[in-house]
Design an enzyme around this catalytic site. Structure first.
Site, short mmCIF file in Angstrom:
data_model
loop_
_atom_site.label_atom_id
_atom_site.label_comp_id
_atom_site.label_asym_id
_atom_site.label_seq_id
_atom_site.Cartn_x
_atom_site.Cartn_y
_atom_site.Cartn_z
N ASN A 369 0.85 -1.19 0.00
CA ASN A 369 0.00 0.00 0.00
C ASN A 369 0.89 1.25 0.00
OD1 ASN A 369 0.87 -0.29 2.75
ND2 ASN A 369 -0.74 1.15 3.31
N CYS A 371 1.84 3.45 2.14
CA CYS A 371 2.74 3.70 3.27
C CYS A 371 3.63 2.51 3.59
CB CYS A 371 1.94 4.10 4.50
SG CYS A 371 1.01 5.64 4.28
N GLU A 373 3.11 -0.49 4.77
CA GLU A 373 2.92 -1.42 5.88
C GLU A 373 2.14 -2.67 5.47
OE1 GLU A 373 -0.65 1.40 6.57
OE2 GLU A 373 1.36 1.45 5.72
#
Length: 964
Positions: A369, A371, A373
């Site tokens: 995704n 970011c 994570e």
């Protein structure tokens, strides 16, 4: 909490769960954690009504208002404002608008309970009621929070999207590429973020079936970037969040690495030409690739070649043959140079990512995704929830591992239930998510927890405690997943992936058992975690697992503010001094409340604690705090400031918790402006050695859109002796000295400047002594007789009198720059393109007009000419010929005979005369309390944002620059 049909012992729980897989599925038996039978959680707190009024940062007009909202009395003003403005549903001013925290919690919790009952999760109505009450209590008391899409959508008439993180896929066909644009747009429209890997697309060095050359993925990135920018500007309050990944063996990898570097050069050139190139500025849309985070996916083969200085093959996408051989170390250097220059690309370590993959039989993990994570199968999604770690710290500073595990069980159960009723933006994502049921439990407030327990963030003890908590969290989540599998069945893809899933569980368990506890805080947590992992291995072999993935560490931006967390995700504290909003408006500067608790944990008495807190309030750091041992300084190190955590300290923390995270960690490693490319290389290389899955770096001031600098030019080591060398007699001299006022002559040279700040117009007249610098300032704002005009008159007199009594101008500049209040924003001054307030602008302009270069440079204040020179030569300092010109101008223009006051064009303004030596860098550093100065301004309210993981977060209104 347990899932037995009778009893609560751990042994019976395992036996019952195993039987449940073979016999009747009786549902979960739940026990209470925080609540009392017969008392609803709402009845156990005091409620109060508040007014939420949020103003426009440009003109002070109201841009959000809802009065009479209902919240518990212990919720902060900030948390109330954010929940009211972000999460209450219904049109403002209508009867349908939600007005109480009770309403949004009920909207979510009752939906979860109904779905749990419908799908057979609970053994009885009593268990369903316990689930409802415990979930309500935990949300009410800010023990945890679901991700933002849950609060936006669950229980409303709109699609019940619960996931914040999405991974897409694109193939080497025009149909697939156009589907990518469409699917990404639908995800952005719903307020979430998406990532994908473009490595299946043929490179520009390969041929099409027609015989021509392919466009290559970098070309198609332009279209996706424009789409994301358009959707963002079409009404969203935050930028589209997206991640673009390219494998290191793709033939276009060098072009991919250089995309943002070239665009950043354009941005700087356009900015220096007077265009508005700040993030969200009117002219930023003229450059490309600004809506995505870029990451290169490297594997062990490439990193080993880097380590050994070998060559590496770039492979054709269609045939897999090597079509070009490159020097691995040189390519790695280009990645580091690009990241140093503009913070992109980040790096993802493919081999370690897929080594921990629970479902390799269903496909590789190719992307993440935005970011970084969430990492799992293509065309999948993940819903997140984060626990507030400070809620589990007992009064004796021990961590309540048992209660923490019970809350993890509760939250994982709720998260899995949500997949039963959730809607998804595409059918492909719906199919994959329902088949694999990926979850992402995580936490926030780790930095605050470590400080409160007397641990430095960058210390063995801090890493041990963080690792123990992370191991316990993920182990408990997987144990509950195995228990759920006994009740409602394993995920659809489990049978195909049973062997690798169980292998990964053993890897987690072995990694946990191999850690040697360090002290009385982490040892009990490790003990519970190891017992939990033993349960996971045993139960998983019998029941399978309900979820292919259980945990991630997200940025926890908006929901971190909702929970009143001091720190987000895995991040350390940003600063020891913070601003607290007050009921009725306004704010006050306070010392982080974790500091006194940490000092008491370290053995300091109340009087000593008070003295240290007072020192921090005045200086913003603990250096030379009275009575504080230098060995304890590291406990109070923060992300930025006088004592900042080293970049490698961030990497070591990531490595300490990565073995017990199903996905990865959203984290940006902050680096000072003077960091080198070699240091970036070291971070990227050591992260691979330590087993981190992904990271990004950010070097201070490497990007445009940051009107201030967060670092002092002089190193801390150089400034320390200056502080230590201030003896007590110097204080006596200040007391005995009687200053005399030096008035200006009747005729004096001056400069009158017209200016505009955030739409507010004004005039400033600065008069100087014929031979000794600035002597008085006059400011005219608004109409004569108005409050603003009167305050500016009074302020001018106070500053002018101080100057005439000998207060150095650089002292005023150090104190008043960075002061933030409305009106603020863009100015009409090319040297000061953005100001945080009128006062901030005034003293930046005065510094440019009257302070020598060395003093201004130490304060981070440069003219457009100097910034241009820095781009061309790498230095702000003038060359020798320039210095002669400045000296001659300084000897002539400021000393000219008295003349009428005129508004001089900024380009024609005389250069500053050489004056006093540069101000002590330690005193100049006092202004660095608003420490995330490199962050952009919020699109919604104009407040300066701060970094949260790989995103930016607005503490004023809760908006984020990425996914929540």
């Amino acid at each position: 909490m347990t899932d037995t049909t009778s009893g609560s012992a751990r042994g019976s729980k395992s036996d019952k769960a195993a039987k449940g897989a073979k016999g009747p599925k009786a549902g979960l038996r739940l026990e209470r954690i925080h609540t009392t039978p017969g008392t609803h959680p709402y009845d156990a707190v005091t409620w109060e009504r508040r007014d939420v009024v949020m103003t426009n940062w440009r003109d002070g007009s109201i841009n959000f208002e809802q009065r009479g909202v209902e919240f518990p009395d212990f919720w902060s003003v900030n948390a109330v404002n954010i929940v009211t403005s972000k999460y209450f549903r219904g049109a403002v001013g209508t009867p349908q608008r939600e007005w109480s925290l009770k309403q949004i919690i009920d909207r979510v919790v009752l939906t979860y309970r109904a779905a749990g009952e419908k799908h057979g999760y609970f053994a009885s109505p009593d268990d369903a009621e316990i689930f409802e009450h415990e979930l309500t209590h935990a949300l009410l008391h800010q023990v945890f929070s679901f991700n933002s899409p849950v609060w936006f959508n669950v229980g409303t008439q709109q699609p019940q999207q619960v996931s914040a993180c999405f991974i897409l896929a694109v193939d080497d066909s025009m149909d697939s590429i156009l589907d990518w644009y469409k699917e990404e747009g639908m995800i952005f429209k719903g307020g979430s973020g998406a990532g994908l890997n473009l490595s299946r697309i043929r490179s520009s060095k390969e041929l099409l079936s027609s015989g021509g050359n392919a466009s290559g993925p970098v070309s198609f990135m332009r279209g996706a970037d424009a789409s994301a920018g358009t959707i963002k500007s079409g009404g969203a309050t935050r930028r589209a969040a997206k991640m673009v990944v390219l494998d290191v063996d793709h033939p276009d990898v060098e072009a991919f690495i250089e995309t943002k570097v070239k665009e950043e050069e354009k941005i700087r050139a356009l900015r220096d030409a007077g265009f508005d190139m700040d993030l969200g500025g009117d002219d930023i849309t003229s450059v490309q690739y600004q809506n995505a985070n870029n990451s290169v996916r490297v594997n062990d083969e490439f990193m080993t070649a880097v380590e050994n200085g070998g060559s590496f093959g770039l492979r054709a996408r269609m045939t897999g043959e090597v079509i070009e051989t490159v020097d691995a170390k040189a390519l790695f250097r280009k990645m580091a140079e690009a990241a140093w220059a503009c913070a992109d690309p980040g790096i993802q370590y493919d081999s370690v990512i897929n080594h921990w993959h629970t479902c390799p039989e269903s496909g590789r993990i190719n992307a993440s995704n935005p970011c970084s994570e969430y990492m799992h199968l293509d065309n999948s999604s993940c819903n997140l929830a984060s626990l507030n770690l400070m809620k589990f710290l007992r009064d004796d500073d021990s961590f309540d591992a048992e209660r923490f595990a019970k809350v993890v069980e509760l939250v994982i159960t709720a998260m899995d239930i949500s997949i039963c009723f959730a809607d998804f933006p595409t059918e492909k994502i719906a199919e994959t998510t329902r088949a694999y049921r990926q979850l992402g439990i995580g936490y926030a407030n780790l930095g605050a927890l470590l400080m409160a327990t007397g641990h430095a963030y960058d210390s063995a003890g801090g890493r041990a405690l963080a690792g123990a908590i992370t191991s316990l969290m993920t182990g408990t989540a997987y144990r509950r997943s195995a228990e759920l599998a006994a009740v409602v069945g394993p995920y659809d893809g489990y049978a195909r992936n049973a062997a690798p899933h169980q292998r990964v569980m053993r890897q987690h368990a072995d990694a946990s058992a191999a850690v040697a506890p360090l002290d009385d805080l982490d040892a009990p947590v490790w003990a519970v975690a190891n017992d939990t992992w033993a349960d996971v291995v045993r139960l998983g072999a019998r029941n399978g697992f309900r979820n292919a993935q259980a945990s991630v560490l997200a940025p926890t931006g908006t929901i971190g503010l909702m929970m009143d967390c001091d720190t987000t995700g895995v991040e350390p504290d940003l600063a020891l001094v913070k601003f607290k909003k007050l009921v009725g408006g306004g704010s006050m500067q306070i010392v982080n409340g974790t500091v006194p608790r940490a000092l008491k944990r370290l053995g300091y008495q109340d009087e000593q604690v008070e003295a240290v807190v007072a020192h921090i309030a005045e200086h913003g750091n603990v250096i030379d705090a009275p009575g504080l041992k230098s060995a304890h300084y590291e406990v109070f190190d923060c992300a930025m400031g006088e004592r900042s955590i080293s970049p490698m300290g961030h990497v070591r923390m990531m490595a300490a918790i990565q073995p017990w995270i199903s996905g990865a960690i959203s984290k940006t490693v902050n680096m000072p402006e003077d960091a080198t490319v070699e240091e970036v290389e070291e971070i990227y290389f050591e992260a691979w050695k330590l087993g981190v899955k992904a990271l990004a770096i950010y070097r201070d001031n490497c990007k445009v859109g940051q009107p201030l600098s967060a670092k002092t030019k002089a190193p801390a080591a150089a400034s320390a002796p200056a502080v230590a060398a201030a003896p007590a007699p110097a204080v006596e001299k200040v007391v005995e000295y009687r200053p005399t006022r030096k008035r200006l002559p009747k005729g004096r040279p001056g400069i009158t400047t017209s200016f505009t700040v955030g739409g507010a117009e004004g005039y400033m007249t600065a008069n100087s002594y014929p031979d000794d610098g600035l002597g008085e300032v006059f400011l005219k704002m608004s109409k004569q007789g108005s409050t603003l005009a009167g305050m500016m008159d009074a302020f001018s007199i106070a500053v002018s009198v101080g100057l005439q009594y000998g207060v150095p101008l650089e002292t005023y500049v150090a104190k008043f720059t960075n002061m933030r209040f409305e009106p603020a924003g863009l100015t009409d001054d090319p040297d000061v393109r953005m100001a945080q307030s009128i006062v901030d602008y005034i003293f930046r302009r005065l510094a440019l007009d009257f302070l020598p270069f060395e003093t201004r440079s130490a304060l981070g204040i440069h003219s457009v000419e100097e910034r241009t020179r820095h781009l061309e030569t790498g230095s702000y300092e003038p060359v020798e010929d320039d210095e002669l010109d400045i000296e001659s101008l300084a000897q002539s223009a400021p000393l000219a005979p008295a003349a009428p006051h005129v508004a001089l064009p900024l380009a024609d303004r005389p250069k500053a005369a050489p004056a006093a030596a540069a101000h002590n860098s330690t005193e100049l550093a006092e202004i660095r309390l608003g420490l995330n100065a490199d962050a952009p301004l919020c699109f919604s309210c104009g407040t300066k944002m701060r970094r949260a993981g790989s995103c930016y977060l607005c503490e004023g209104c809760g908006s984020t620059s990425g996914c929540s």
